[in-house]
Design an enzyme around this catalytic site. Sequence first.
Site, PDB file in Angstrom:
ATOM      1  N   HIS A 117      -4.590  -6.431  -0.309  1.00 52.97           N
ATOM      2  CA  HIS A 117      -4.781  -5.108  -0.037  1.00 52.97           C
ATOM      3  C   HIS A 117      -5.763  -4.638  -1.007  1.00 52.97           C
ATOM      4  O   HIS A 117      -5.765  -2.672  -0.279  1.00 52.97           O
ATOM      5  CB  HIS A 117      -3.314  -4.259  -0.075  1.00 52.97           C
ATOM      6  CG  HIS A 117      -2.553  -3.888  -1.347  1.00 52.97           C
ATOM      7  ND1 HIS A 117      -1.812  -4.637  -2.422  1.00 52.97           N
ATOM      8  CD2 HIS A 117      -2.639  -2.771  -1.670  1.00 52.97           C
ATOM      9  CE1 HIS A 117      -2.151  -4.305  -3.729  1.00 52.97           C
ATOM     10  NE2 HIS A 117      -2.600  -3.056  -2.720  1.00 52.97           N
TER      11      HIS A 117
HETATM   12  C1  UD1 Z   1      -1.727   2.276  -2.758  1.00 58.99           C
HETATM   13  C2  UD1 Z   1      -1.277   2.505  -4.008  1.00 58.99           C
HETATM   14  C3  UD1 Z   1      -1.168   0.860  -5.049  1.00 58.99           C
HETATM   15  C4  UD1 Z   1      -0.082   0.165  -4.591  1.00 58.99           C
HETATM   16  C5  UD1 Z   1      -0.757  -0.026  -2.721  1.00 58.99           C
HETATM   17  C6  UD1 Z   1       0.857  -0.704  -2.322  1.00 58.99           C
HETATM   18  C7  UD1 Z   1      -2.812   3.438  -5.022  1.00 58.99           C
HETATM   19  C8  UD1 Z   1      -4.114   4.185  -5.103  1.00 58.99           C
HETATM   20  N1  UD1 Z   1      -2.718   2.470  -4.442  1.00 58.99           N
HETATM   21  O1  UD1 Z   1      -2.512   1.090  -1.748  1.00 58.99           O
HETATM   22  O2  UD1 Z   1      -1.964   0.749  -6.386  1.00 58.99           O
HETATM   23  O3  UD1 Z   1      -0.442  -1.308  -5.095  1.00 58.99           O
HETATM   24  O4  UD1 Z   1       0.254   1.173  -2.293  1.00 58.99           O
HETATM   25  O5  UD1 Z   1       1.360  -1.141  -1.120  1.00 58.99           O
HETATM   26  O6  UD1 Z   1      -2.425   4.793  -4.580  1.00 58.99           O
HETATM   27  N2  UD1 Z   1      -0.815   3.431   5.046  1.00 58.99           N
HETATM   28  C9  UD1 Z   1      -0.174   2.896   6.682  1.00 58.99           C
HETATM   29  N3  UD1 Z   1       1.626   3.066   5.867  1.00 58.99           N
HETATM   30  C10 UD1 Z   1       2.195   3.816   5.323  1.00 58.99           C
HETATM   31  C11 UD1 Z   1       1.282   3.822   3.915  1.00 58.99           C
HETATM   32  C12 UD1 Z   1       0.076   3.528   4.104  1.00 58.99           C
HETATM   33  O7  UD1 Z   1      -0.235   2.375   7.806  1.00 58.99           O
HETATM   34  O8  UD1 Z   1       3.142   3.512   4.914  1.00 58.99           O
HETATM   35  C13 UD1 Z   1      -1.630   3.732   6.115  1.00 58.99           C
HETATM   36  C14 UD1 Z   1      -2.670   4.201   5.578  1.00 58.99           C
HETATM   37  O9  UD1 Z   1      -3.197   4.937   6.808  1.00 58.99           O
HETATM   38  C15 UD1 Z   1      -4.221   4.082   4.498  1.00 58.99           C
HETATM   39  C16 UD1 Z   1      -3.948   3.115   4.059  1.00 58.99           C
HETATM   40  O10 UD1 Z   1      -2.459   1.558   4.891  1.00 58.99           O
HETATM   41  O11 UD1 Z   1      -5.162   3.524   4.779  1.00 58.99           O
HETATM   42  C17 UD1 Z   1      -3.744   2.352   2.707  1.00 58.99           C
HETATM   43  O12 UD1 Z   1      -2.839   3.083   2.321  1.00 58.99           O
HETATM   44  P1  UD1 Z   1      -2.697   4.218   0.478  1.00 58.99           P
HETATM   45  O13 UD1 Z   1      -1.807   4.781   0.121  1.00 58.99           O
HETATM   46  O14 UD1 Z   1      -4.220   5.074   0.612  1.00 58.99           O
HETATM   47  O15 UD1 Z   1      -2.998   3.058   0.033  1.00 58.99           O
HETATM   48  P2  UD1 Z   1      -2.578   1.603  -0.488  1.00 58.99           P
HETATM   49  O16 UD1 Z   1      -3.628   1.099  -0.383  1.00 58.99           O
HETATM   50  O17 UD1 Z   1      -1.112   1.214   0.291  1.00 58.99           O
END
Ligand code: UD1
Length: 371
Positions: free
Chosen positions: A207
């Site tokens: 991820h």
């Molecule tokens: C975040 C953390 C990372 C951690 C990871 C675990 C930061 C900078 N990064 O990254 O360190 O290892 O979480 O998963 O805080 N999304 C969904 N559903 C959700 C949450 C997110 O669909 O419940 C989608 C969001 O719309 C986004 C993507 O997933 O497009 C990324 O989510 P985001 O919270 O920005 O960061 P992660 O890549 O999950």
Amino acid sequence: MKKVIDIIVGTRPNFMKASALFVIANKFPKLKLRLIHTGQHYNDLLSKIFLRELDLPKPVCNLGVGSGSQAIQTGKIMKNYEAWMLKNQPDMCIVVGDVNSTLACSLVSAKMNIPLAHIEAGLRSFDLTMPEEINRKITDCISTLLFVTEPSAINNLRNEGHPYNNIHYVGNVMIDTLLHMKKKITSINLSKKFAVTSKKYVFMTLHRPSNVDNKENLKQIIKQIIELAKFIPIILALHPRTQKNLNAFNLMNALTNANNCKVIEPVSYLESIALISKSKFTITDSGGIQEETTVLNVPCLTLRNNTERPITISHGTNTLINNDWSLFKKTIKQILENRYFKTATNIPYWDGKTGWRILNICEQYLSQPKT
Ligand code: UD1
């Protein structure tokens, strides 16, 4: 009067760390722990299921921030946590790890002069292109209590000028939770749920923005995975960020049509640990899984150029792949031929008692008269 401590969670890897504190909270009658959920991860598979499985209490508030750019997400969490703090001031705030929720709540807490404790302080990848590295460094700069998991973190903090007295080598709360949940994990029937045979498959997660936000990098990883699946079945638990990009880059079909490649939704904590522990080896870019594979003595190939957790290499089962696909193939050959000799050694304080050490130090700190 009990001293009130806010414990911040926001994303998937935060829940298992917070759990290690809540399961022993009743041993600290002078403390009242409050679980604050920022809502950074909001779907059931990344959030709700973990609260349930990990014996966590219902959060006292959900800041409901959801997705957004780095600045929007961080800003929203700050605004909402500040509003909560103004009405419900705690005596201390504990943040874990390195995610945007960690940084945002740290900034609010420090600016309101609330003592801040950081669990997993001092870890450094020395790669400032990672949002997590920026989050870690700033959080440590403004923390009162720095709880570290491994000796490299002490050196990093000392090199950055943190006084020795603020640094506490307490061990790893993730491992507390892993040990605590062991019984429940062994009861999971993997062959029934995922149709896999013990030690005859590879478990994989992916991820990190550096791997999944760049089309060429993601394409190369998928190519290697499809090739590997000719030799051993692969089960890939897909993070939403990766899913979105596989679709956007038109790579999803190649992956799901490949023989022996099973793409599944994000799994729960217990399923994840069960899948790791029964795998022949694990491929990941997650920080936590590097530690879990080390304790479970499962070979781990990390698809990154660096790790903020070097103890998993020196004392554990981890190998960094560094975008070197010939190293990737060579290491896999060693594992499949049972010639991979990296095994787990006992790491000081990764003993299941870290949560207790942390709350003990917090209690002592909070019982001192304010200066
Ligand atoms: C975040 C953390 C990372 C951690 C990871 C675990 C930061 C900078 N990064 O990254 O360190 O290892 O979480 O998963 O805080 N999304 C969904 N559903 C959700 C949450 C997110 O669909 O419940 C989608 C969001 O719309 C986004 C993507 O997933 O497009 C990324 O989510 P985001 O919270 O920005 O960061 P992660 O890549 O999950």
